[in-house]
Motif scaffolding. Structure first.
Motif, PDB file in Angstrom:
ATOM      1  N   GLY A 176      -3.096  -8.291  24.598  1.00  0.00           N
ATOM      2  CA  GLY A 176      -3.611  -6.967  24.929  1.00  0.00           C
ATOM      3  C   GLY A 176      -3.407  -5.978  23.799  1.00  0.00           C
ATOM      4  O   GLY A 176      -4.261  -5.130  23.521  1.00  0.00           O
ATOM      5  N   ALA A 177      -2.271  -6.096  23.113  1.00  0.00           N
ATOM      6  CA  ALA A 177      -1.982  -5.211  21.984  1.00  0.00           C
ATOM      7  C   ALA A 177      -2.959  -5.469  20.834  1.00  0.00           C
ATOM      8  O   ALA A 177      -3.466  -4.537  20.214  1.00  0.00           O
ATOM      9  CB  ALA A 177      -0.540  -5.402  21.528  1.00  0.00           C
ATOM     10  N   ARG A 178      -3.245  -6.742  20.575  1.00  0.00           N
ATOM     11  CA  ARG A 178      -4.210  -7.088  19.517  1.00  0.00           C
ATOM     12  C   ARG A 178      -5.602  -6.559  19.870  1.00  0.00           C
ATOM     13  O   ARG A 178      -6.319  -6.061  19.006  1.00  0.00           O
ATOM     14  CB  ARG A 178      -4.273  -8.598  19.313  1.00  0.00           C
ATOM     15  N   GLU A 179      -5.982  -6.696  21.130  1.00  0.00           N
ATOM     16  CA  GLU A 179      -7.285  -6.175  21.561  1.00  0.00           C
ATOM     17  C   GLU A 179      -7.362  -4.671  21.366  1.00  0.00           C
ATOM     18  O   GLU A 179      -8.389  -4.144  20.932  1.00  0.00           O
ATOM     19  CB  GLU A 179      -7.550  -6.552  23.019  1.00  0.00           C
ATOM     20  N   GLU A 207      -7.897  -3.993  17.686  1.00  0.00           N
ATOM     21  CA  GLU A 207      -9.291  -4.251  17.304  1.00  0.00           C
ATOM     22  C   GLU A 207     -10.213  -3.124  17.774  1.00  0.00           C
ATOM     23  O   GLU A 207     -11.097  -2.689  17.035  1.00  0.00           O
ATOM     24  CB  GLU A 207      -9.754  -5.588  17.867  1.00  0.00           C
ATOM     25  N   LYS A 208      -9.986  -2.636  18.985  1.00  0.00           N
ATOM     26  CA  LYS A 208     -10.788  -1.521  19.503  1.00  0.00           C
ATOM     27  C   LYS A 208     -10.585  -0.270  18.657  1.00  0.00           C
ATOM     28  O   LYS A 208     -11.534   0.464  18.377  1.00  0.00           O
ATOM     29  CB  LYS A 208     -10.430  -1.236  20.960  1.00  0.00           C
ATOM     30  N   ALA A 209      -9.333  -0.020  18.258  1.00  0.00           N
ATOM     31  CA  ALA A 209      -9.039   1.150  17.425  1.00  0.00           C
ATOM     32  C   ALA A 209      -9.789   1.056  16.098  1.00  0.00           C
ATOM     33  O   ALA A 209     -10.297   2.060  15.594  1.00  0.00           O
ATOM     34  CB  ALA A 209      -7.536   1.267  17.182  1.00  0.00           C
ATOM     35  N   VAL A 253       2.629  -7.980  13.388  1.00  0.00           N
ATOM     36  CA  VAL A 253       2.067  -8.940  14.335  1.00  0.00           C
ATOM     37  C   VAL A 253       0.627  -9.272  13.966  1.00  0.00           C
ATOM     38  O   VAL A 253       0.189 -10.414  14.088  1.00  0.00           O
ATOM     39  CB  VAL A 253       2.118  -8.361  15.781  1.00  0.00           C
ATOM     40  N   PHE A 254      -0.095  -8.264  13.487  1.00  0.00           N
ATOM     41  CA  PHE A 254      -1.536  -8.415  13.280  1.00  0.00           C
ATOM     42  C   PHE A 254      -2.016  -7.334  12.325  1.00  0.00           C
ATOM     43  O   PHE A 254      -1.492  -6.230  12.328  1.00  0.00           O
ATOM     44  CB  PHE A 254      -2.233  -8.270  14.639  1.00  0.00           C
ATOM     45  N   GLY A 255      -3.007  -7.651  11.516  1.00  0.00           N
ATOM     46  CA  GLY A 255      -3.621  -6.665  10.648  1.00  0.00           C
ATOM     47  C   GLY A 255      -5.061  -7.036  10.379  1.00  0.00           C
ATOM     48  O   GLY A 255      -5.416  -8.216  10.399  1.00  0.00           O
ATOM     49  N   MET A 256      -5.882  -6.031  10.156  1.00  0.00           N
ATOM     50  CA  MET A 256      -7.277  -6.295   9.805  1.00  0.00           C
ATOM     51  C   MET A 256      -7.815  -5.165   8.950  1.00  0.00           C
ATOM     52  O   MET A 256      -7.223  -4.083   8.892  1.00  0.00           O
ATOM     53  CB  MET A 256      -8.138  -6.530  11.049  1.00  0.00           C
TER      54      MET A 256
END
Length: 83
Positions: free
Chosen positions: A28-31, A34-36, A55-58
């Motif tokens: 849910g945090a990754r989603e 991505e939405k942000a 945890v995640f980056g894009m």
């Protein structure tokens, strides 16, 4: 429930924006991250951290690691607040 730190690089500002997310799971945090990223064409990148660990980056923050700096800054601020 876990608290995640979401850093957003926005071309309108000279510093990253920090959002705090209270989420039940990492998916849910990754989603949310991505939405942000998609909220604005001004958002160049996002980085998601939990407990100061990436945890995640894009996007433009896909390869950077702000989380380590954020963790050190947060520790310092907590020590100062405890005085």
């Amino acid at each position: 429930m876990a608290t995640y730190q979401l850093f957003i690089e926005d071309d309108r500002y000279s510093v990253t924006t920090l959002r705090l997310l209270a989420m039940t799971d990492e998916r849910g945090a990754r989603e949310s991250a991505e939405k942000a990223m998609l909220e604005s064409s001004h958002h160049l990148g996002v980085e998601l951290c939990r407990d100061g660990r990436r945890v995640f980056g894009m996007g433009s923050l896909g390869g950077r690691m702000l989380g380590r700096f954020a963790a050190r800054s947060g520790d310092r601020l907590q020590r100062q607040a405890g005085r």
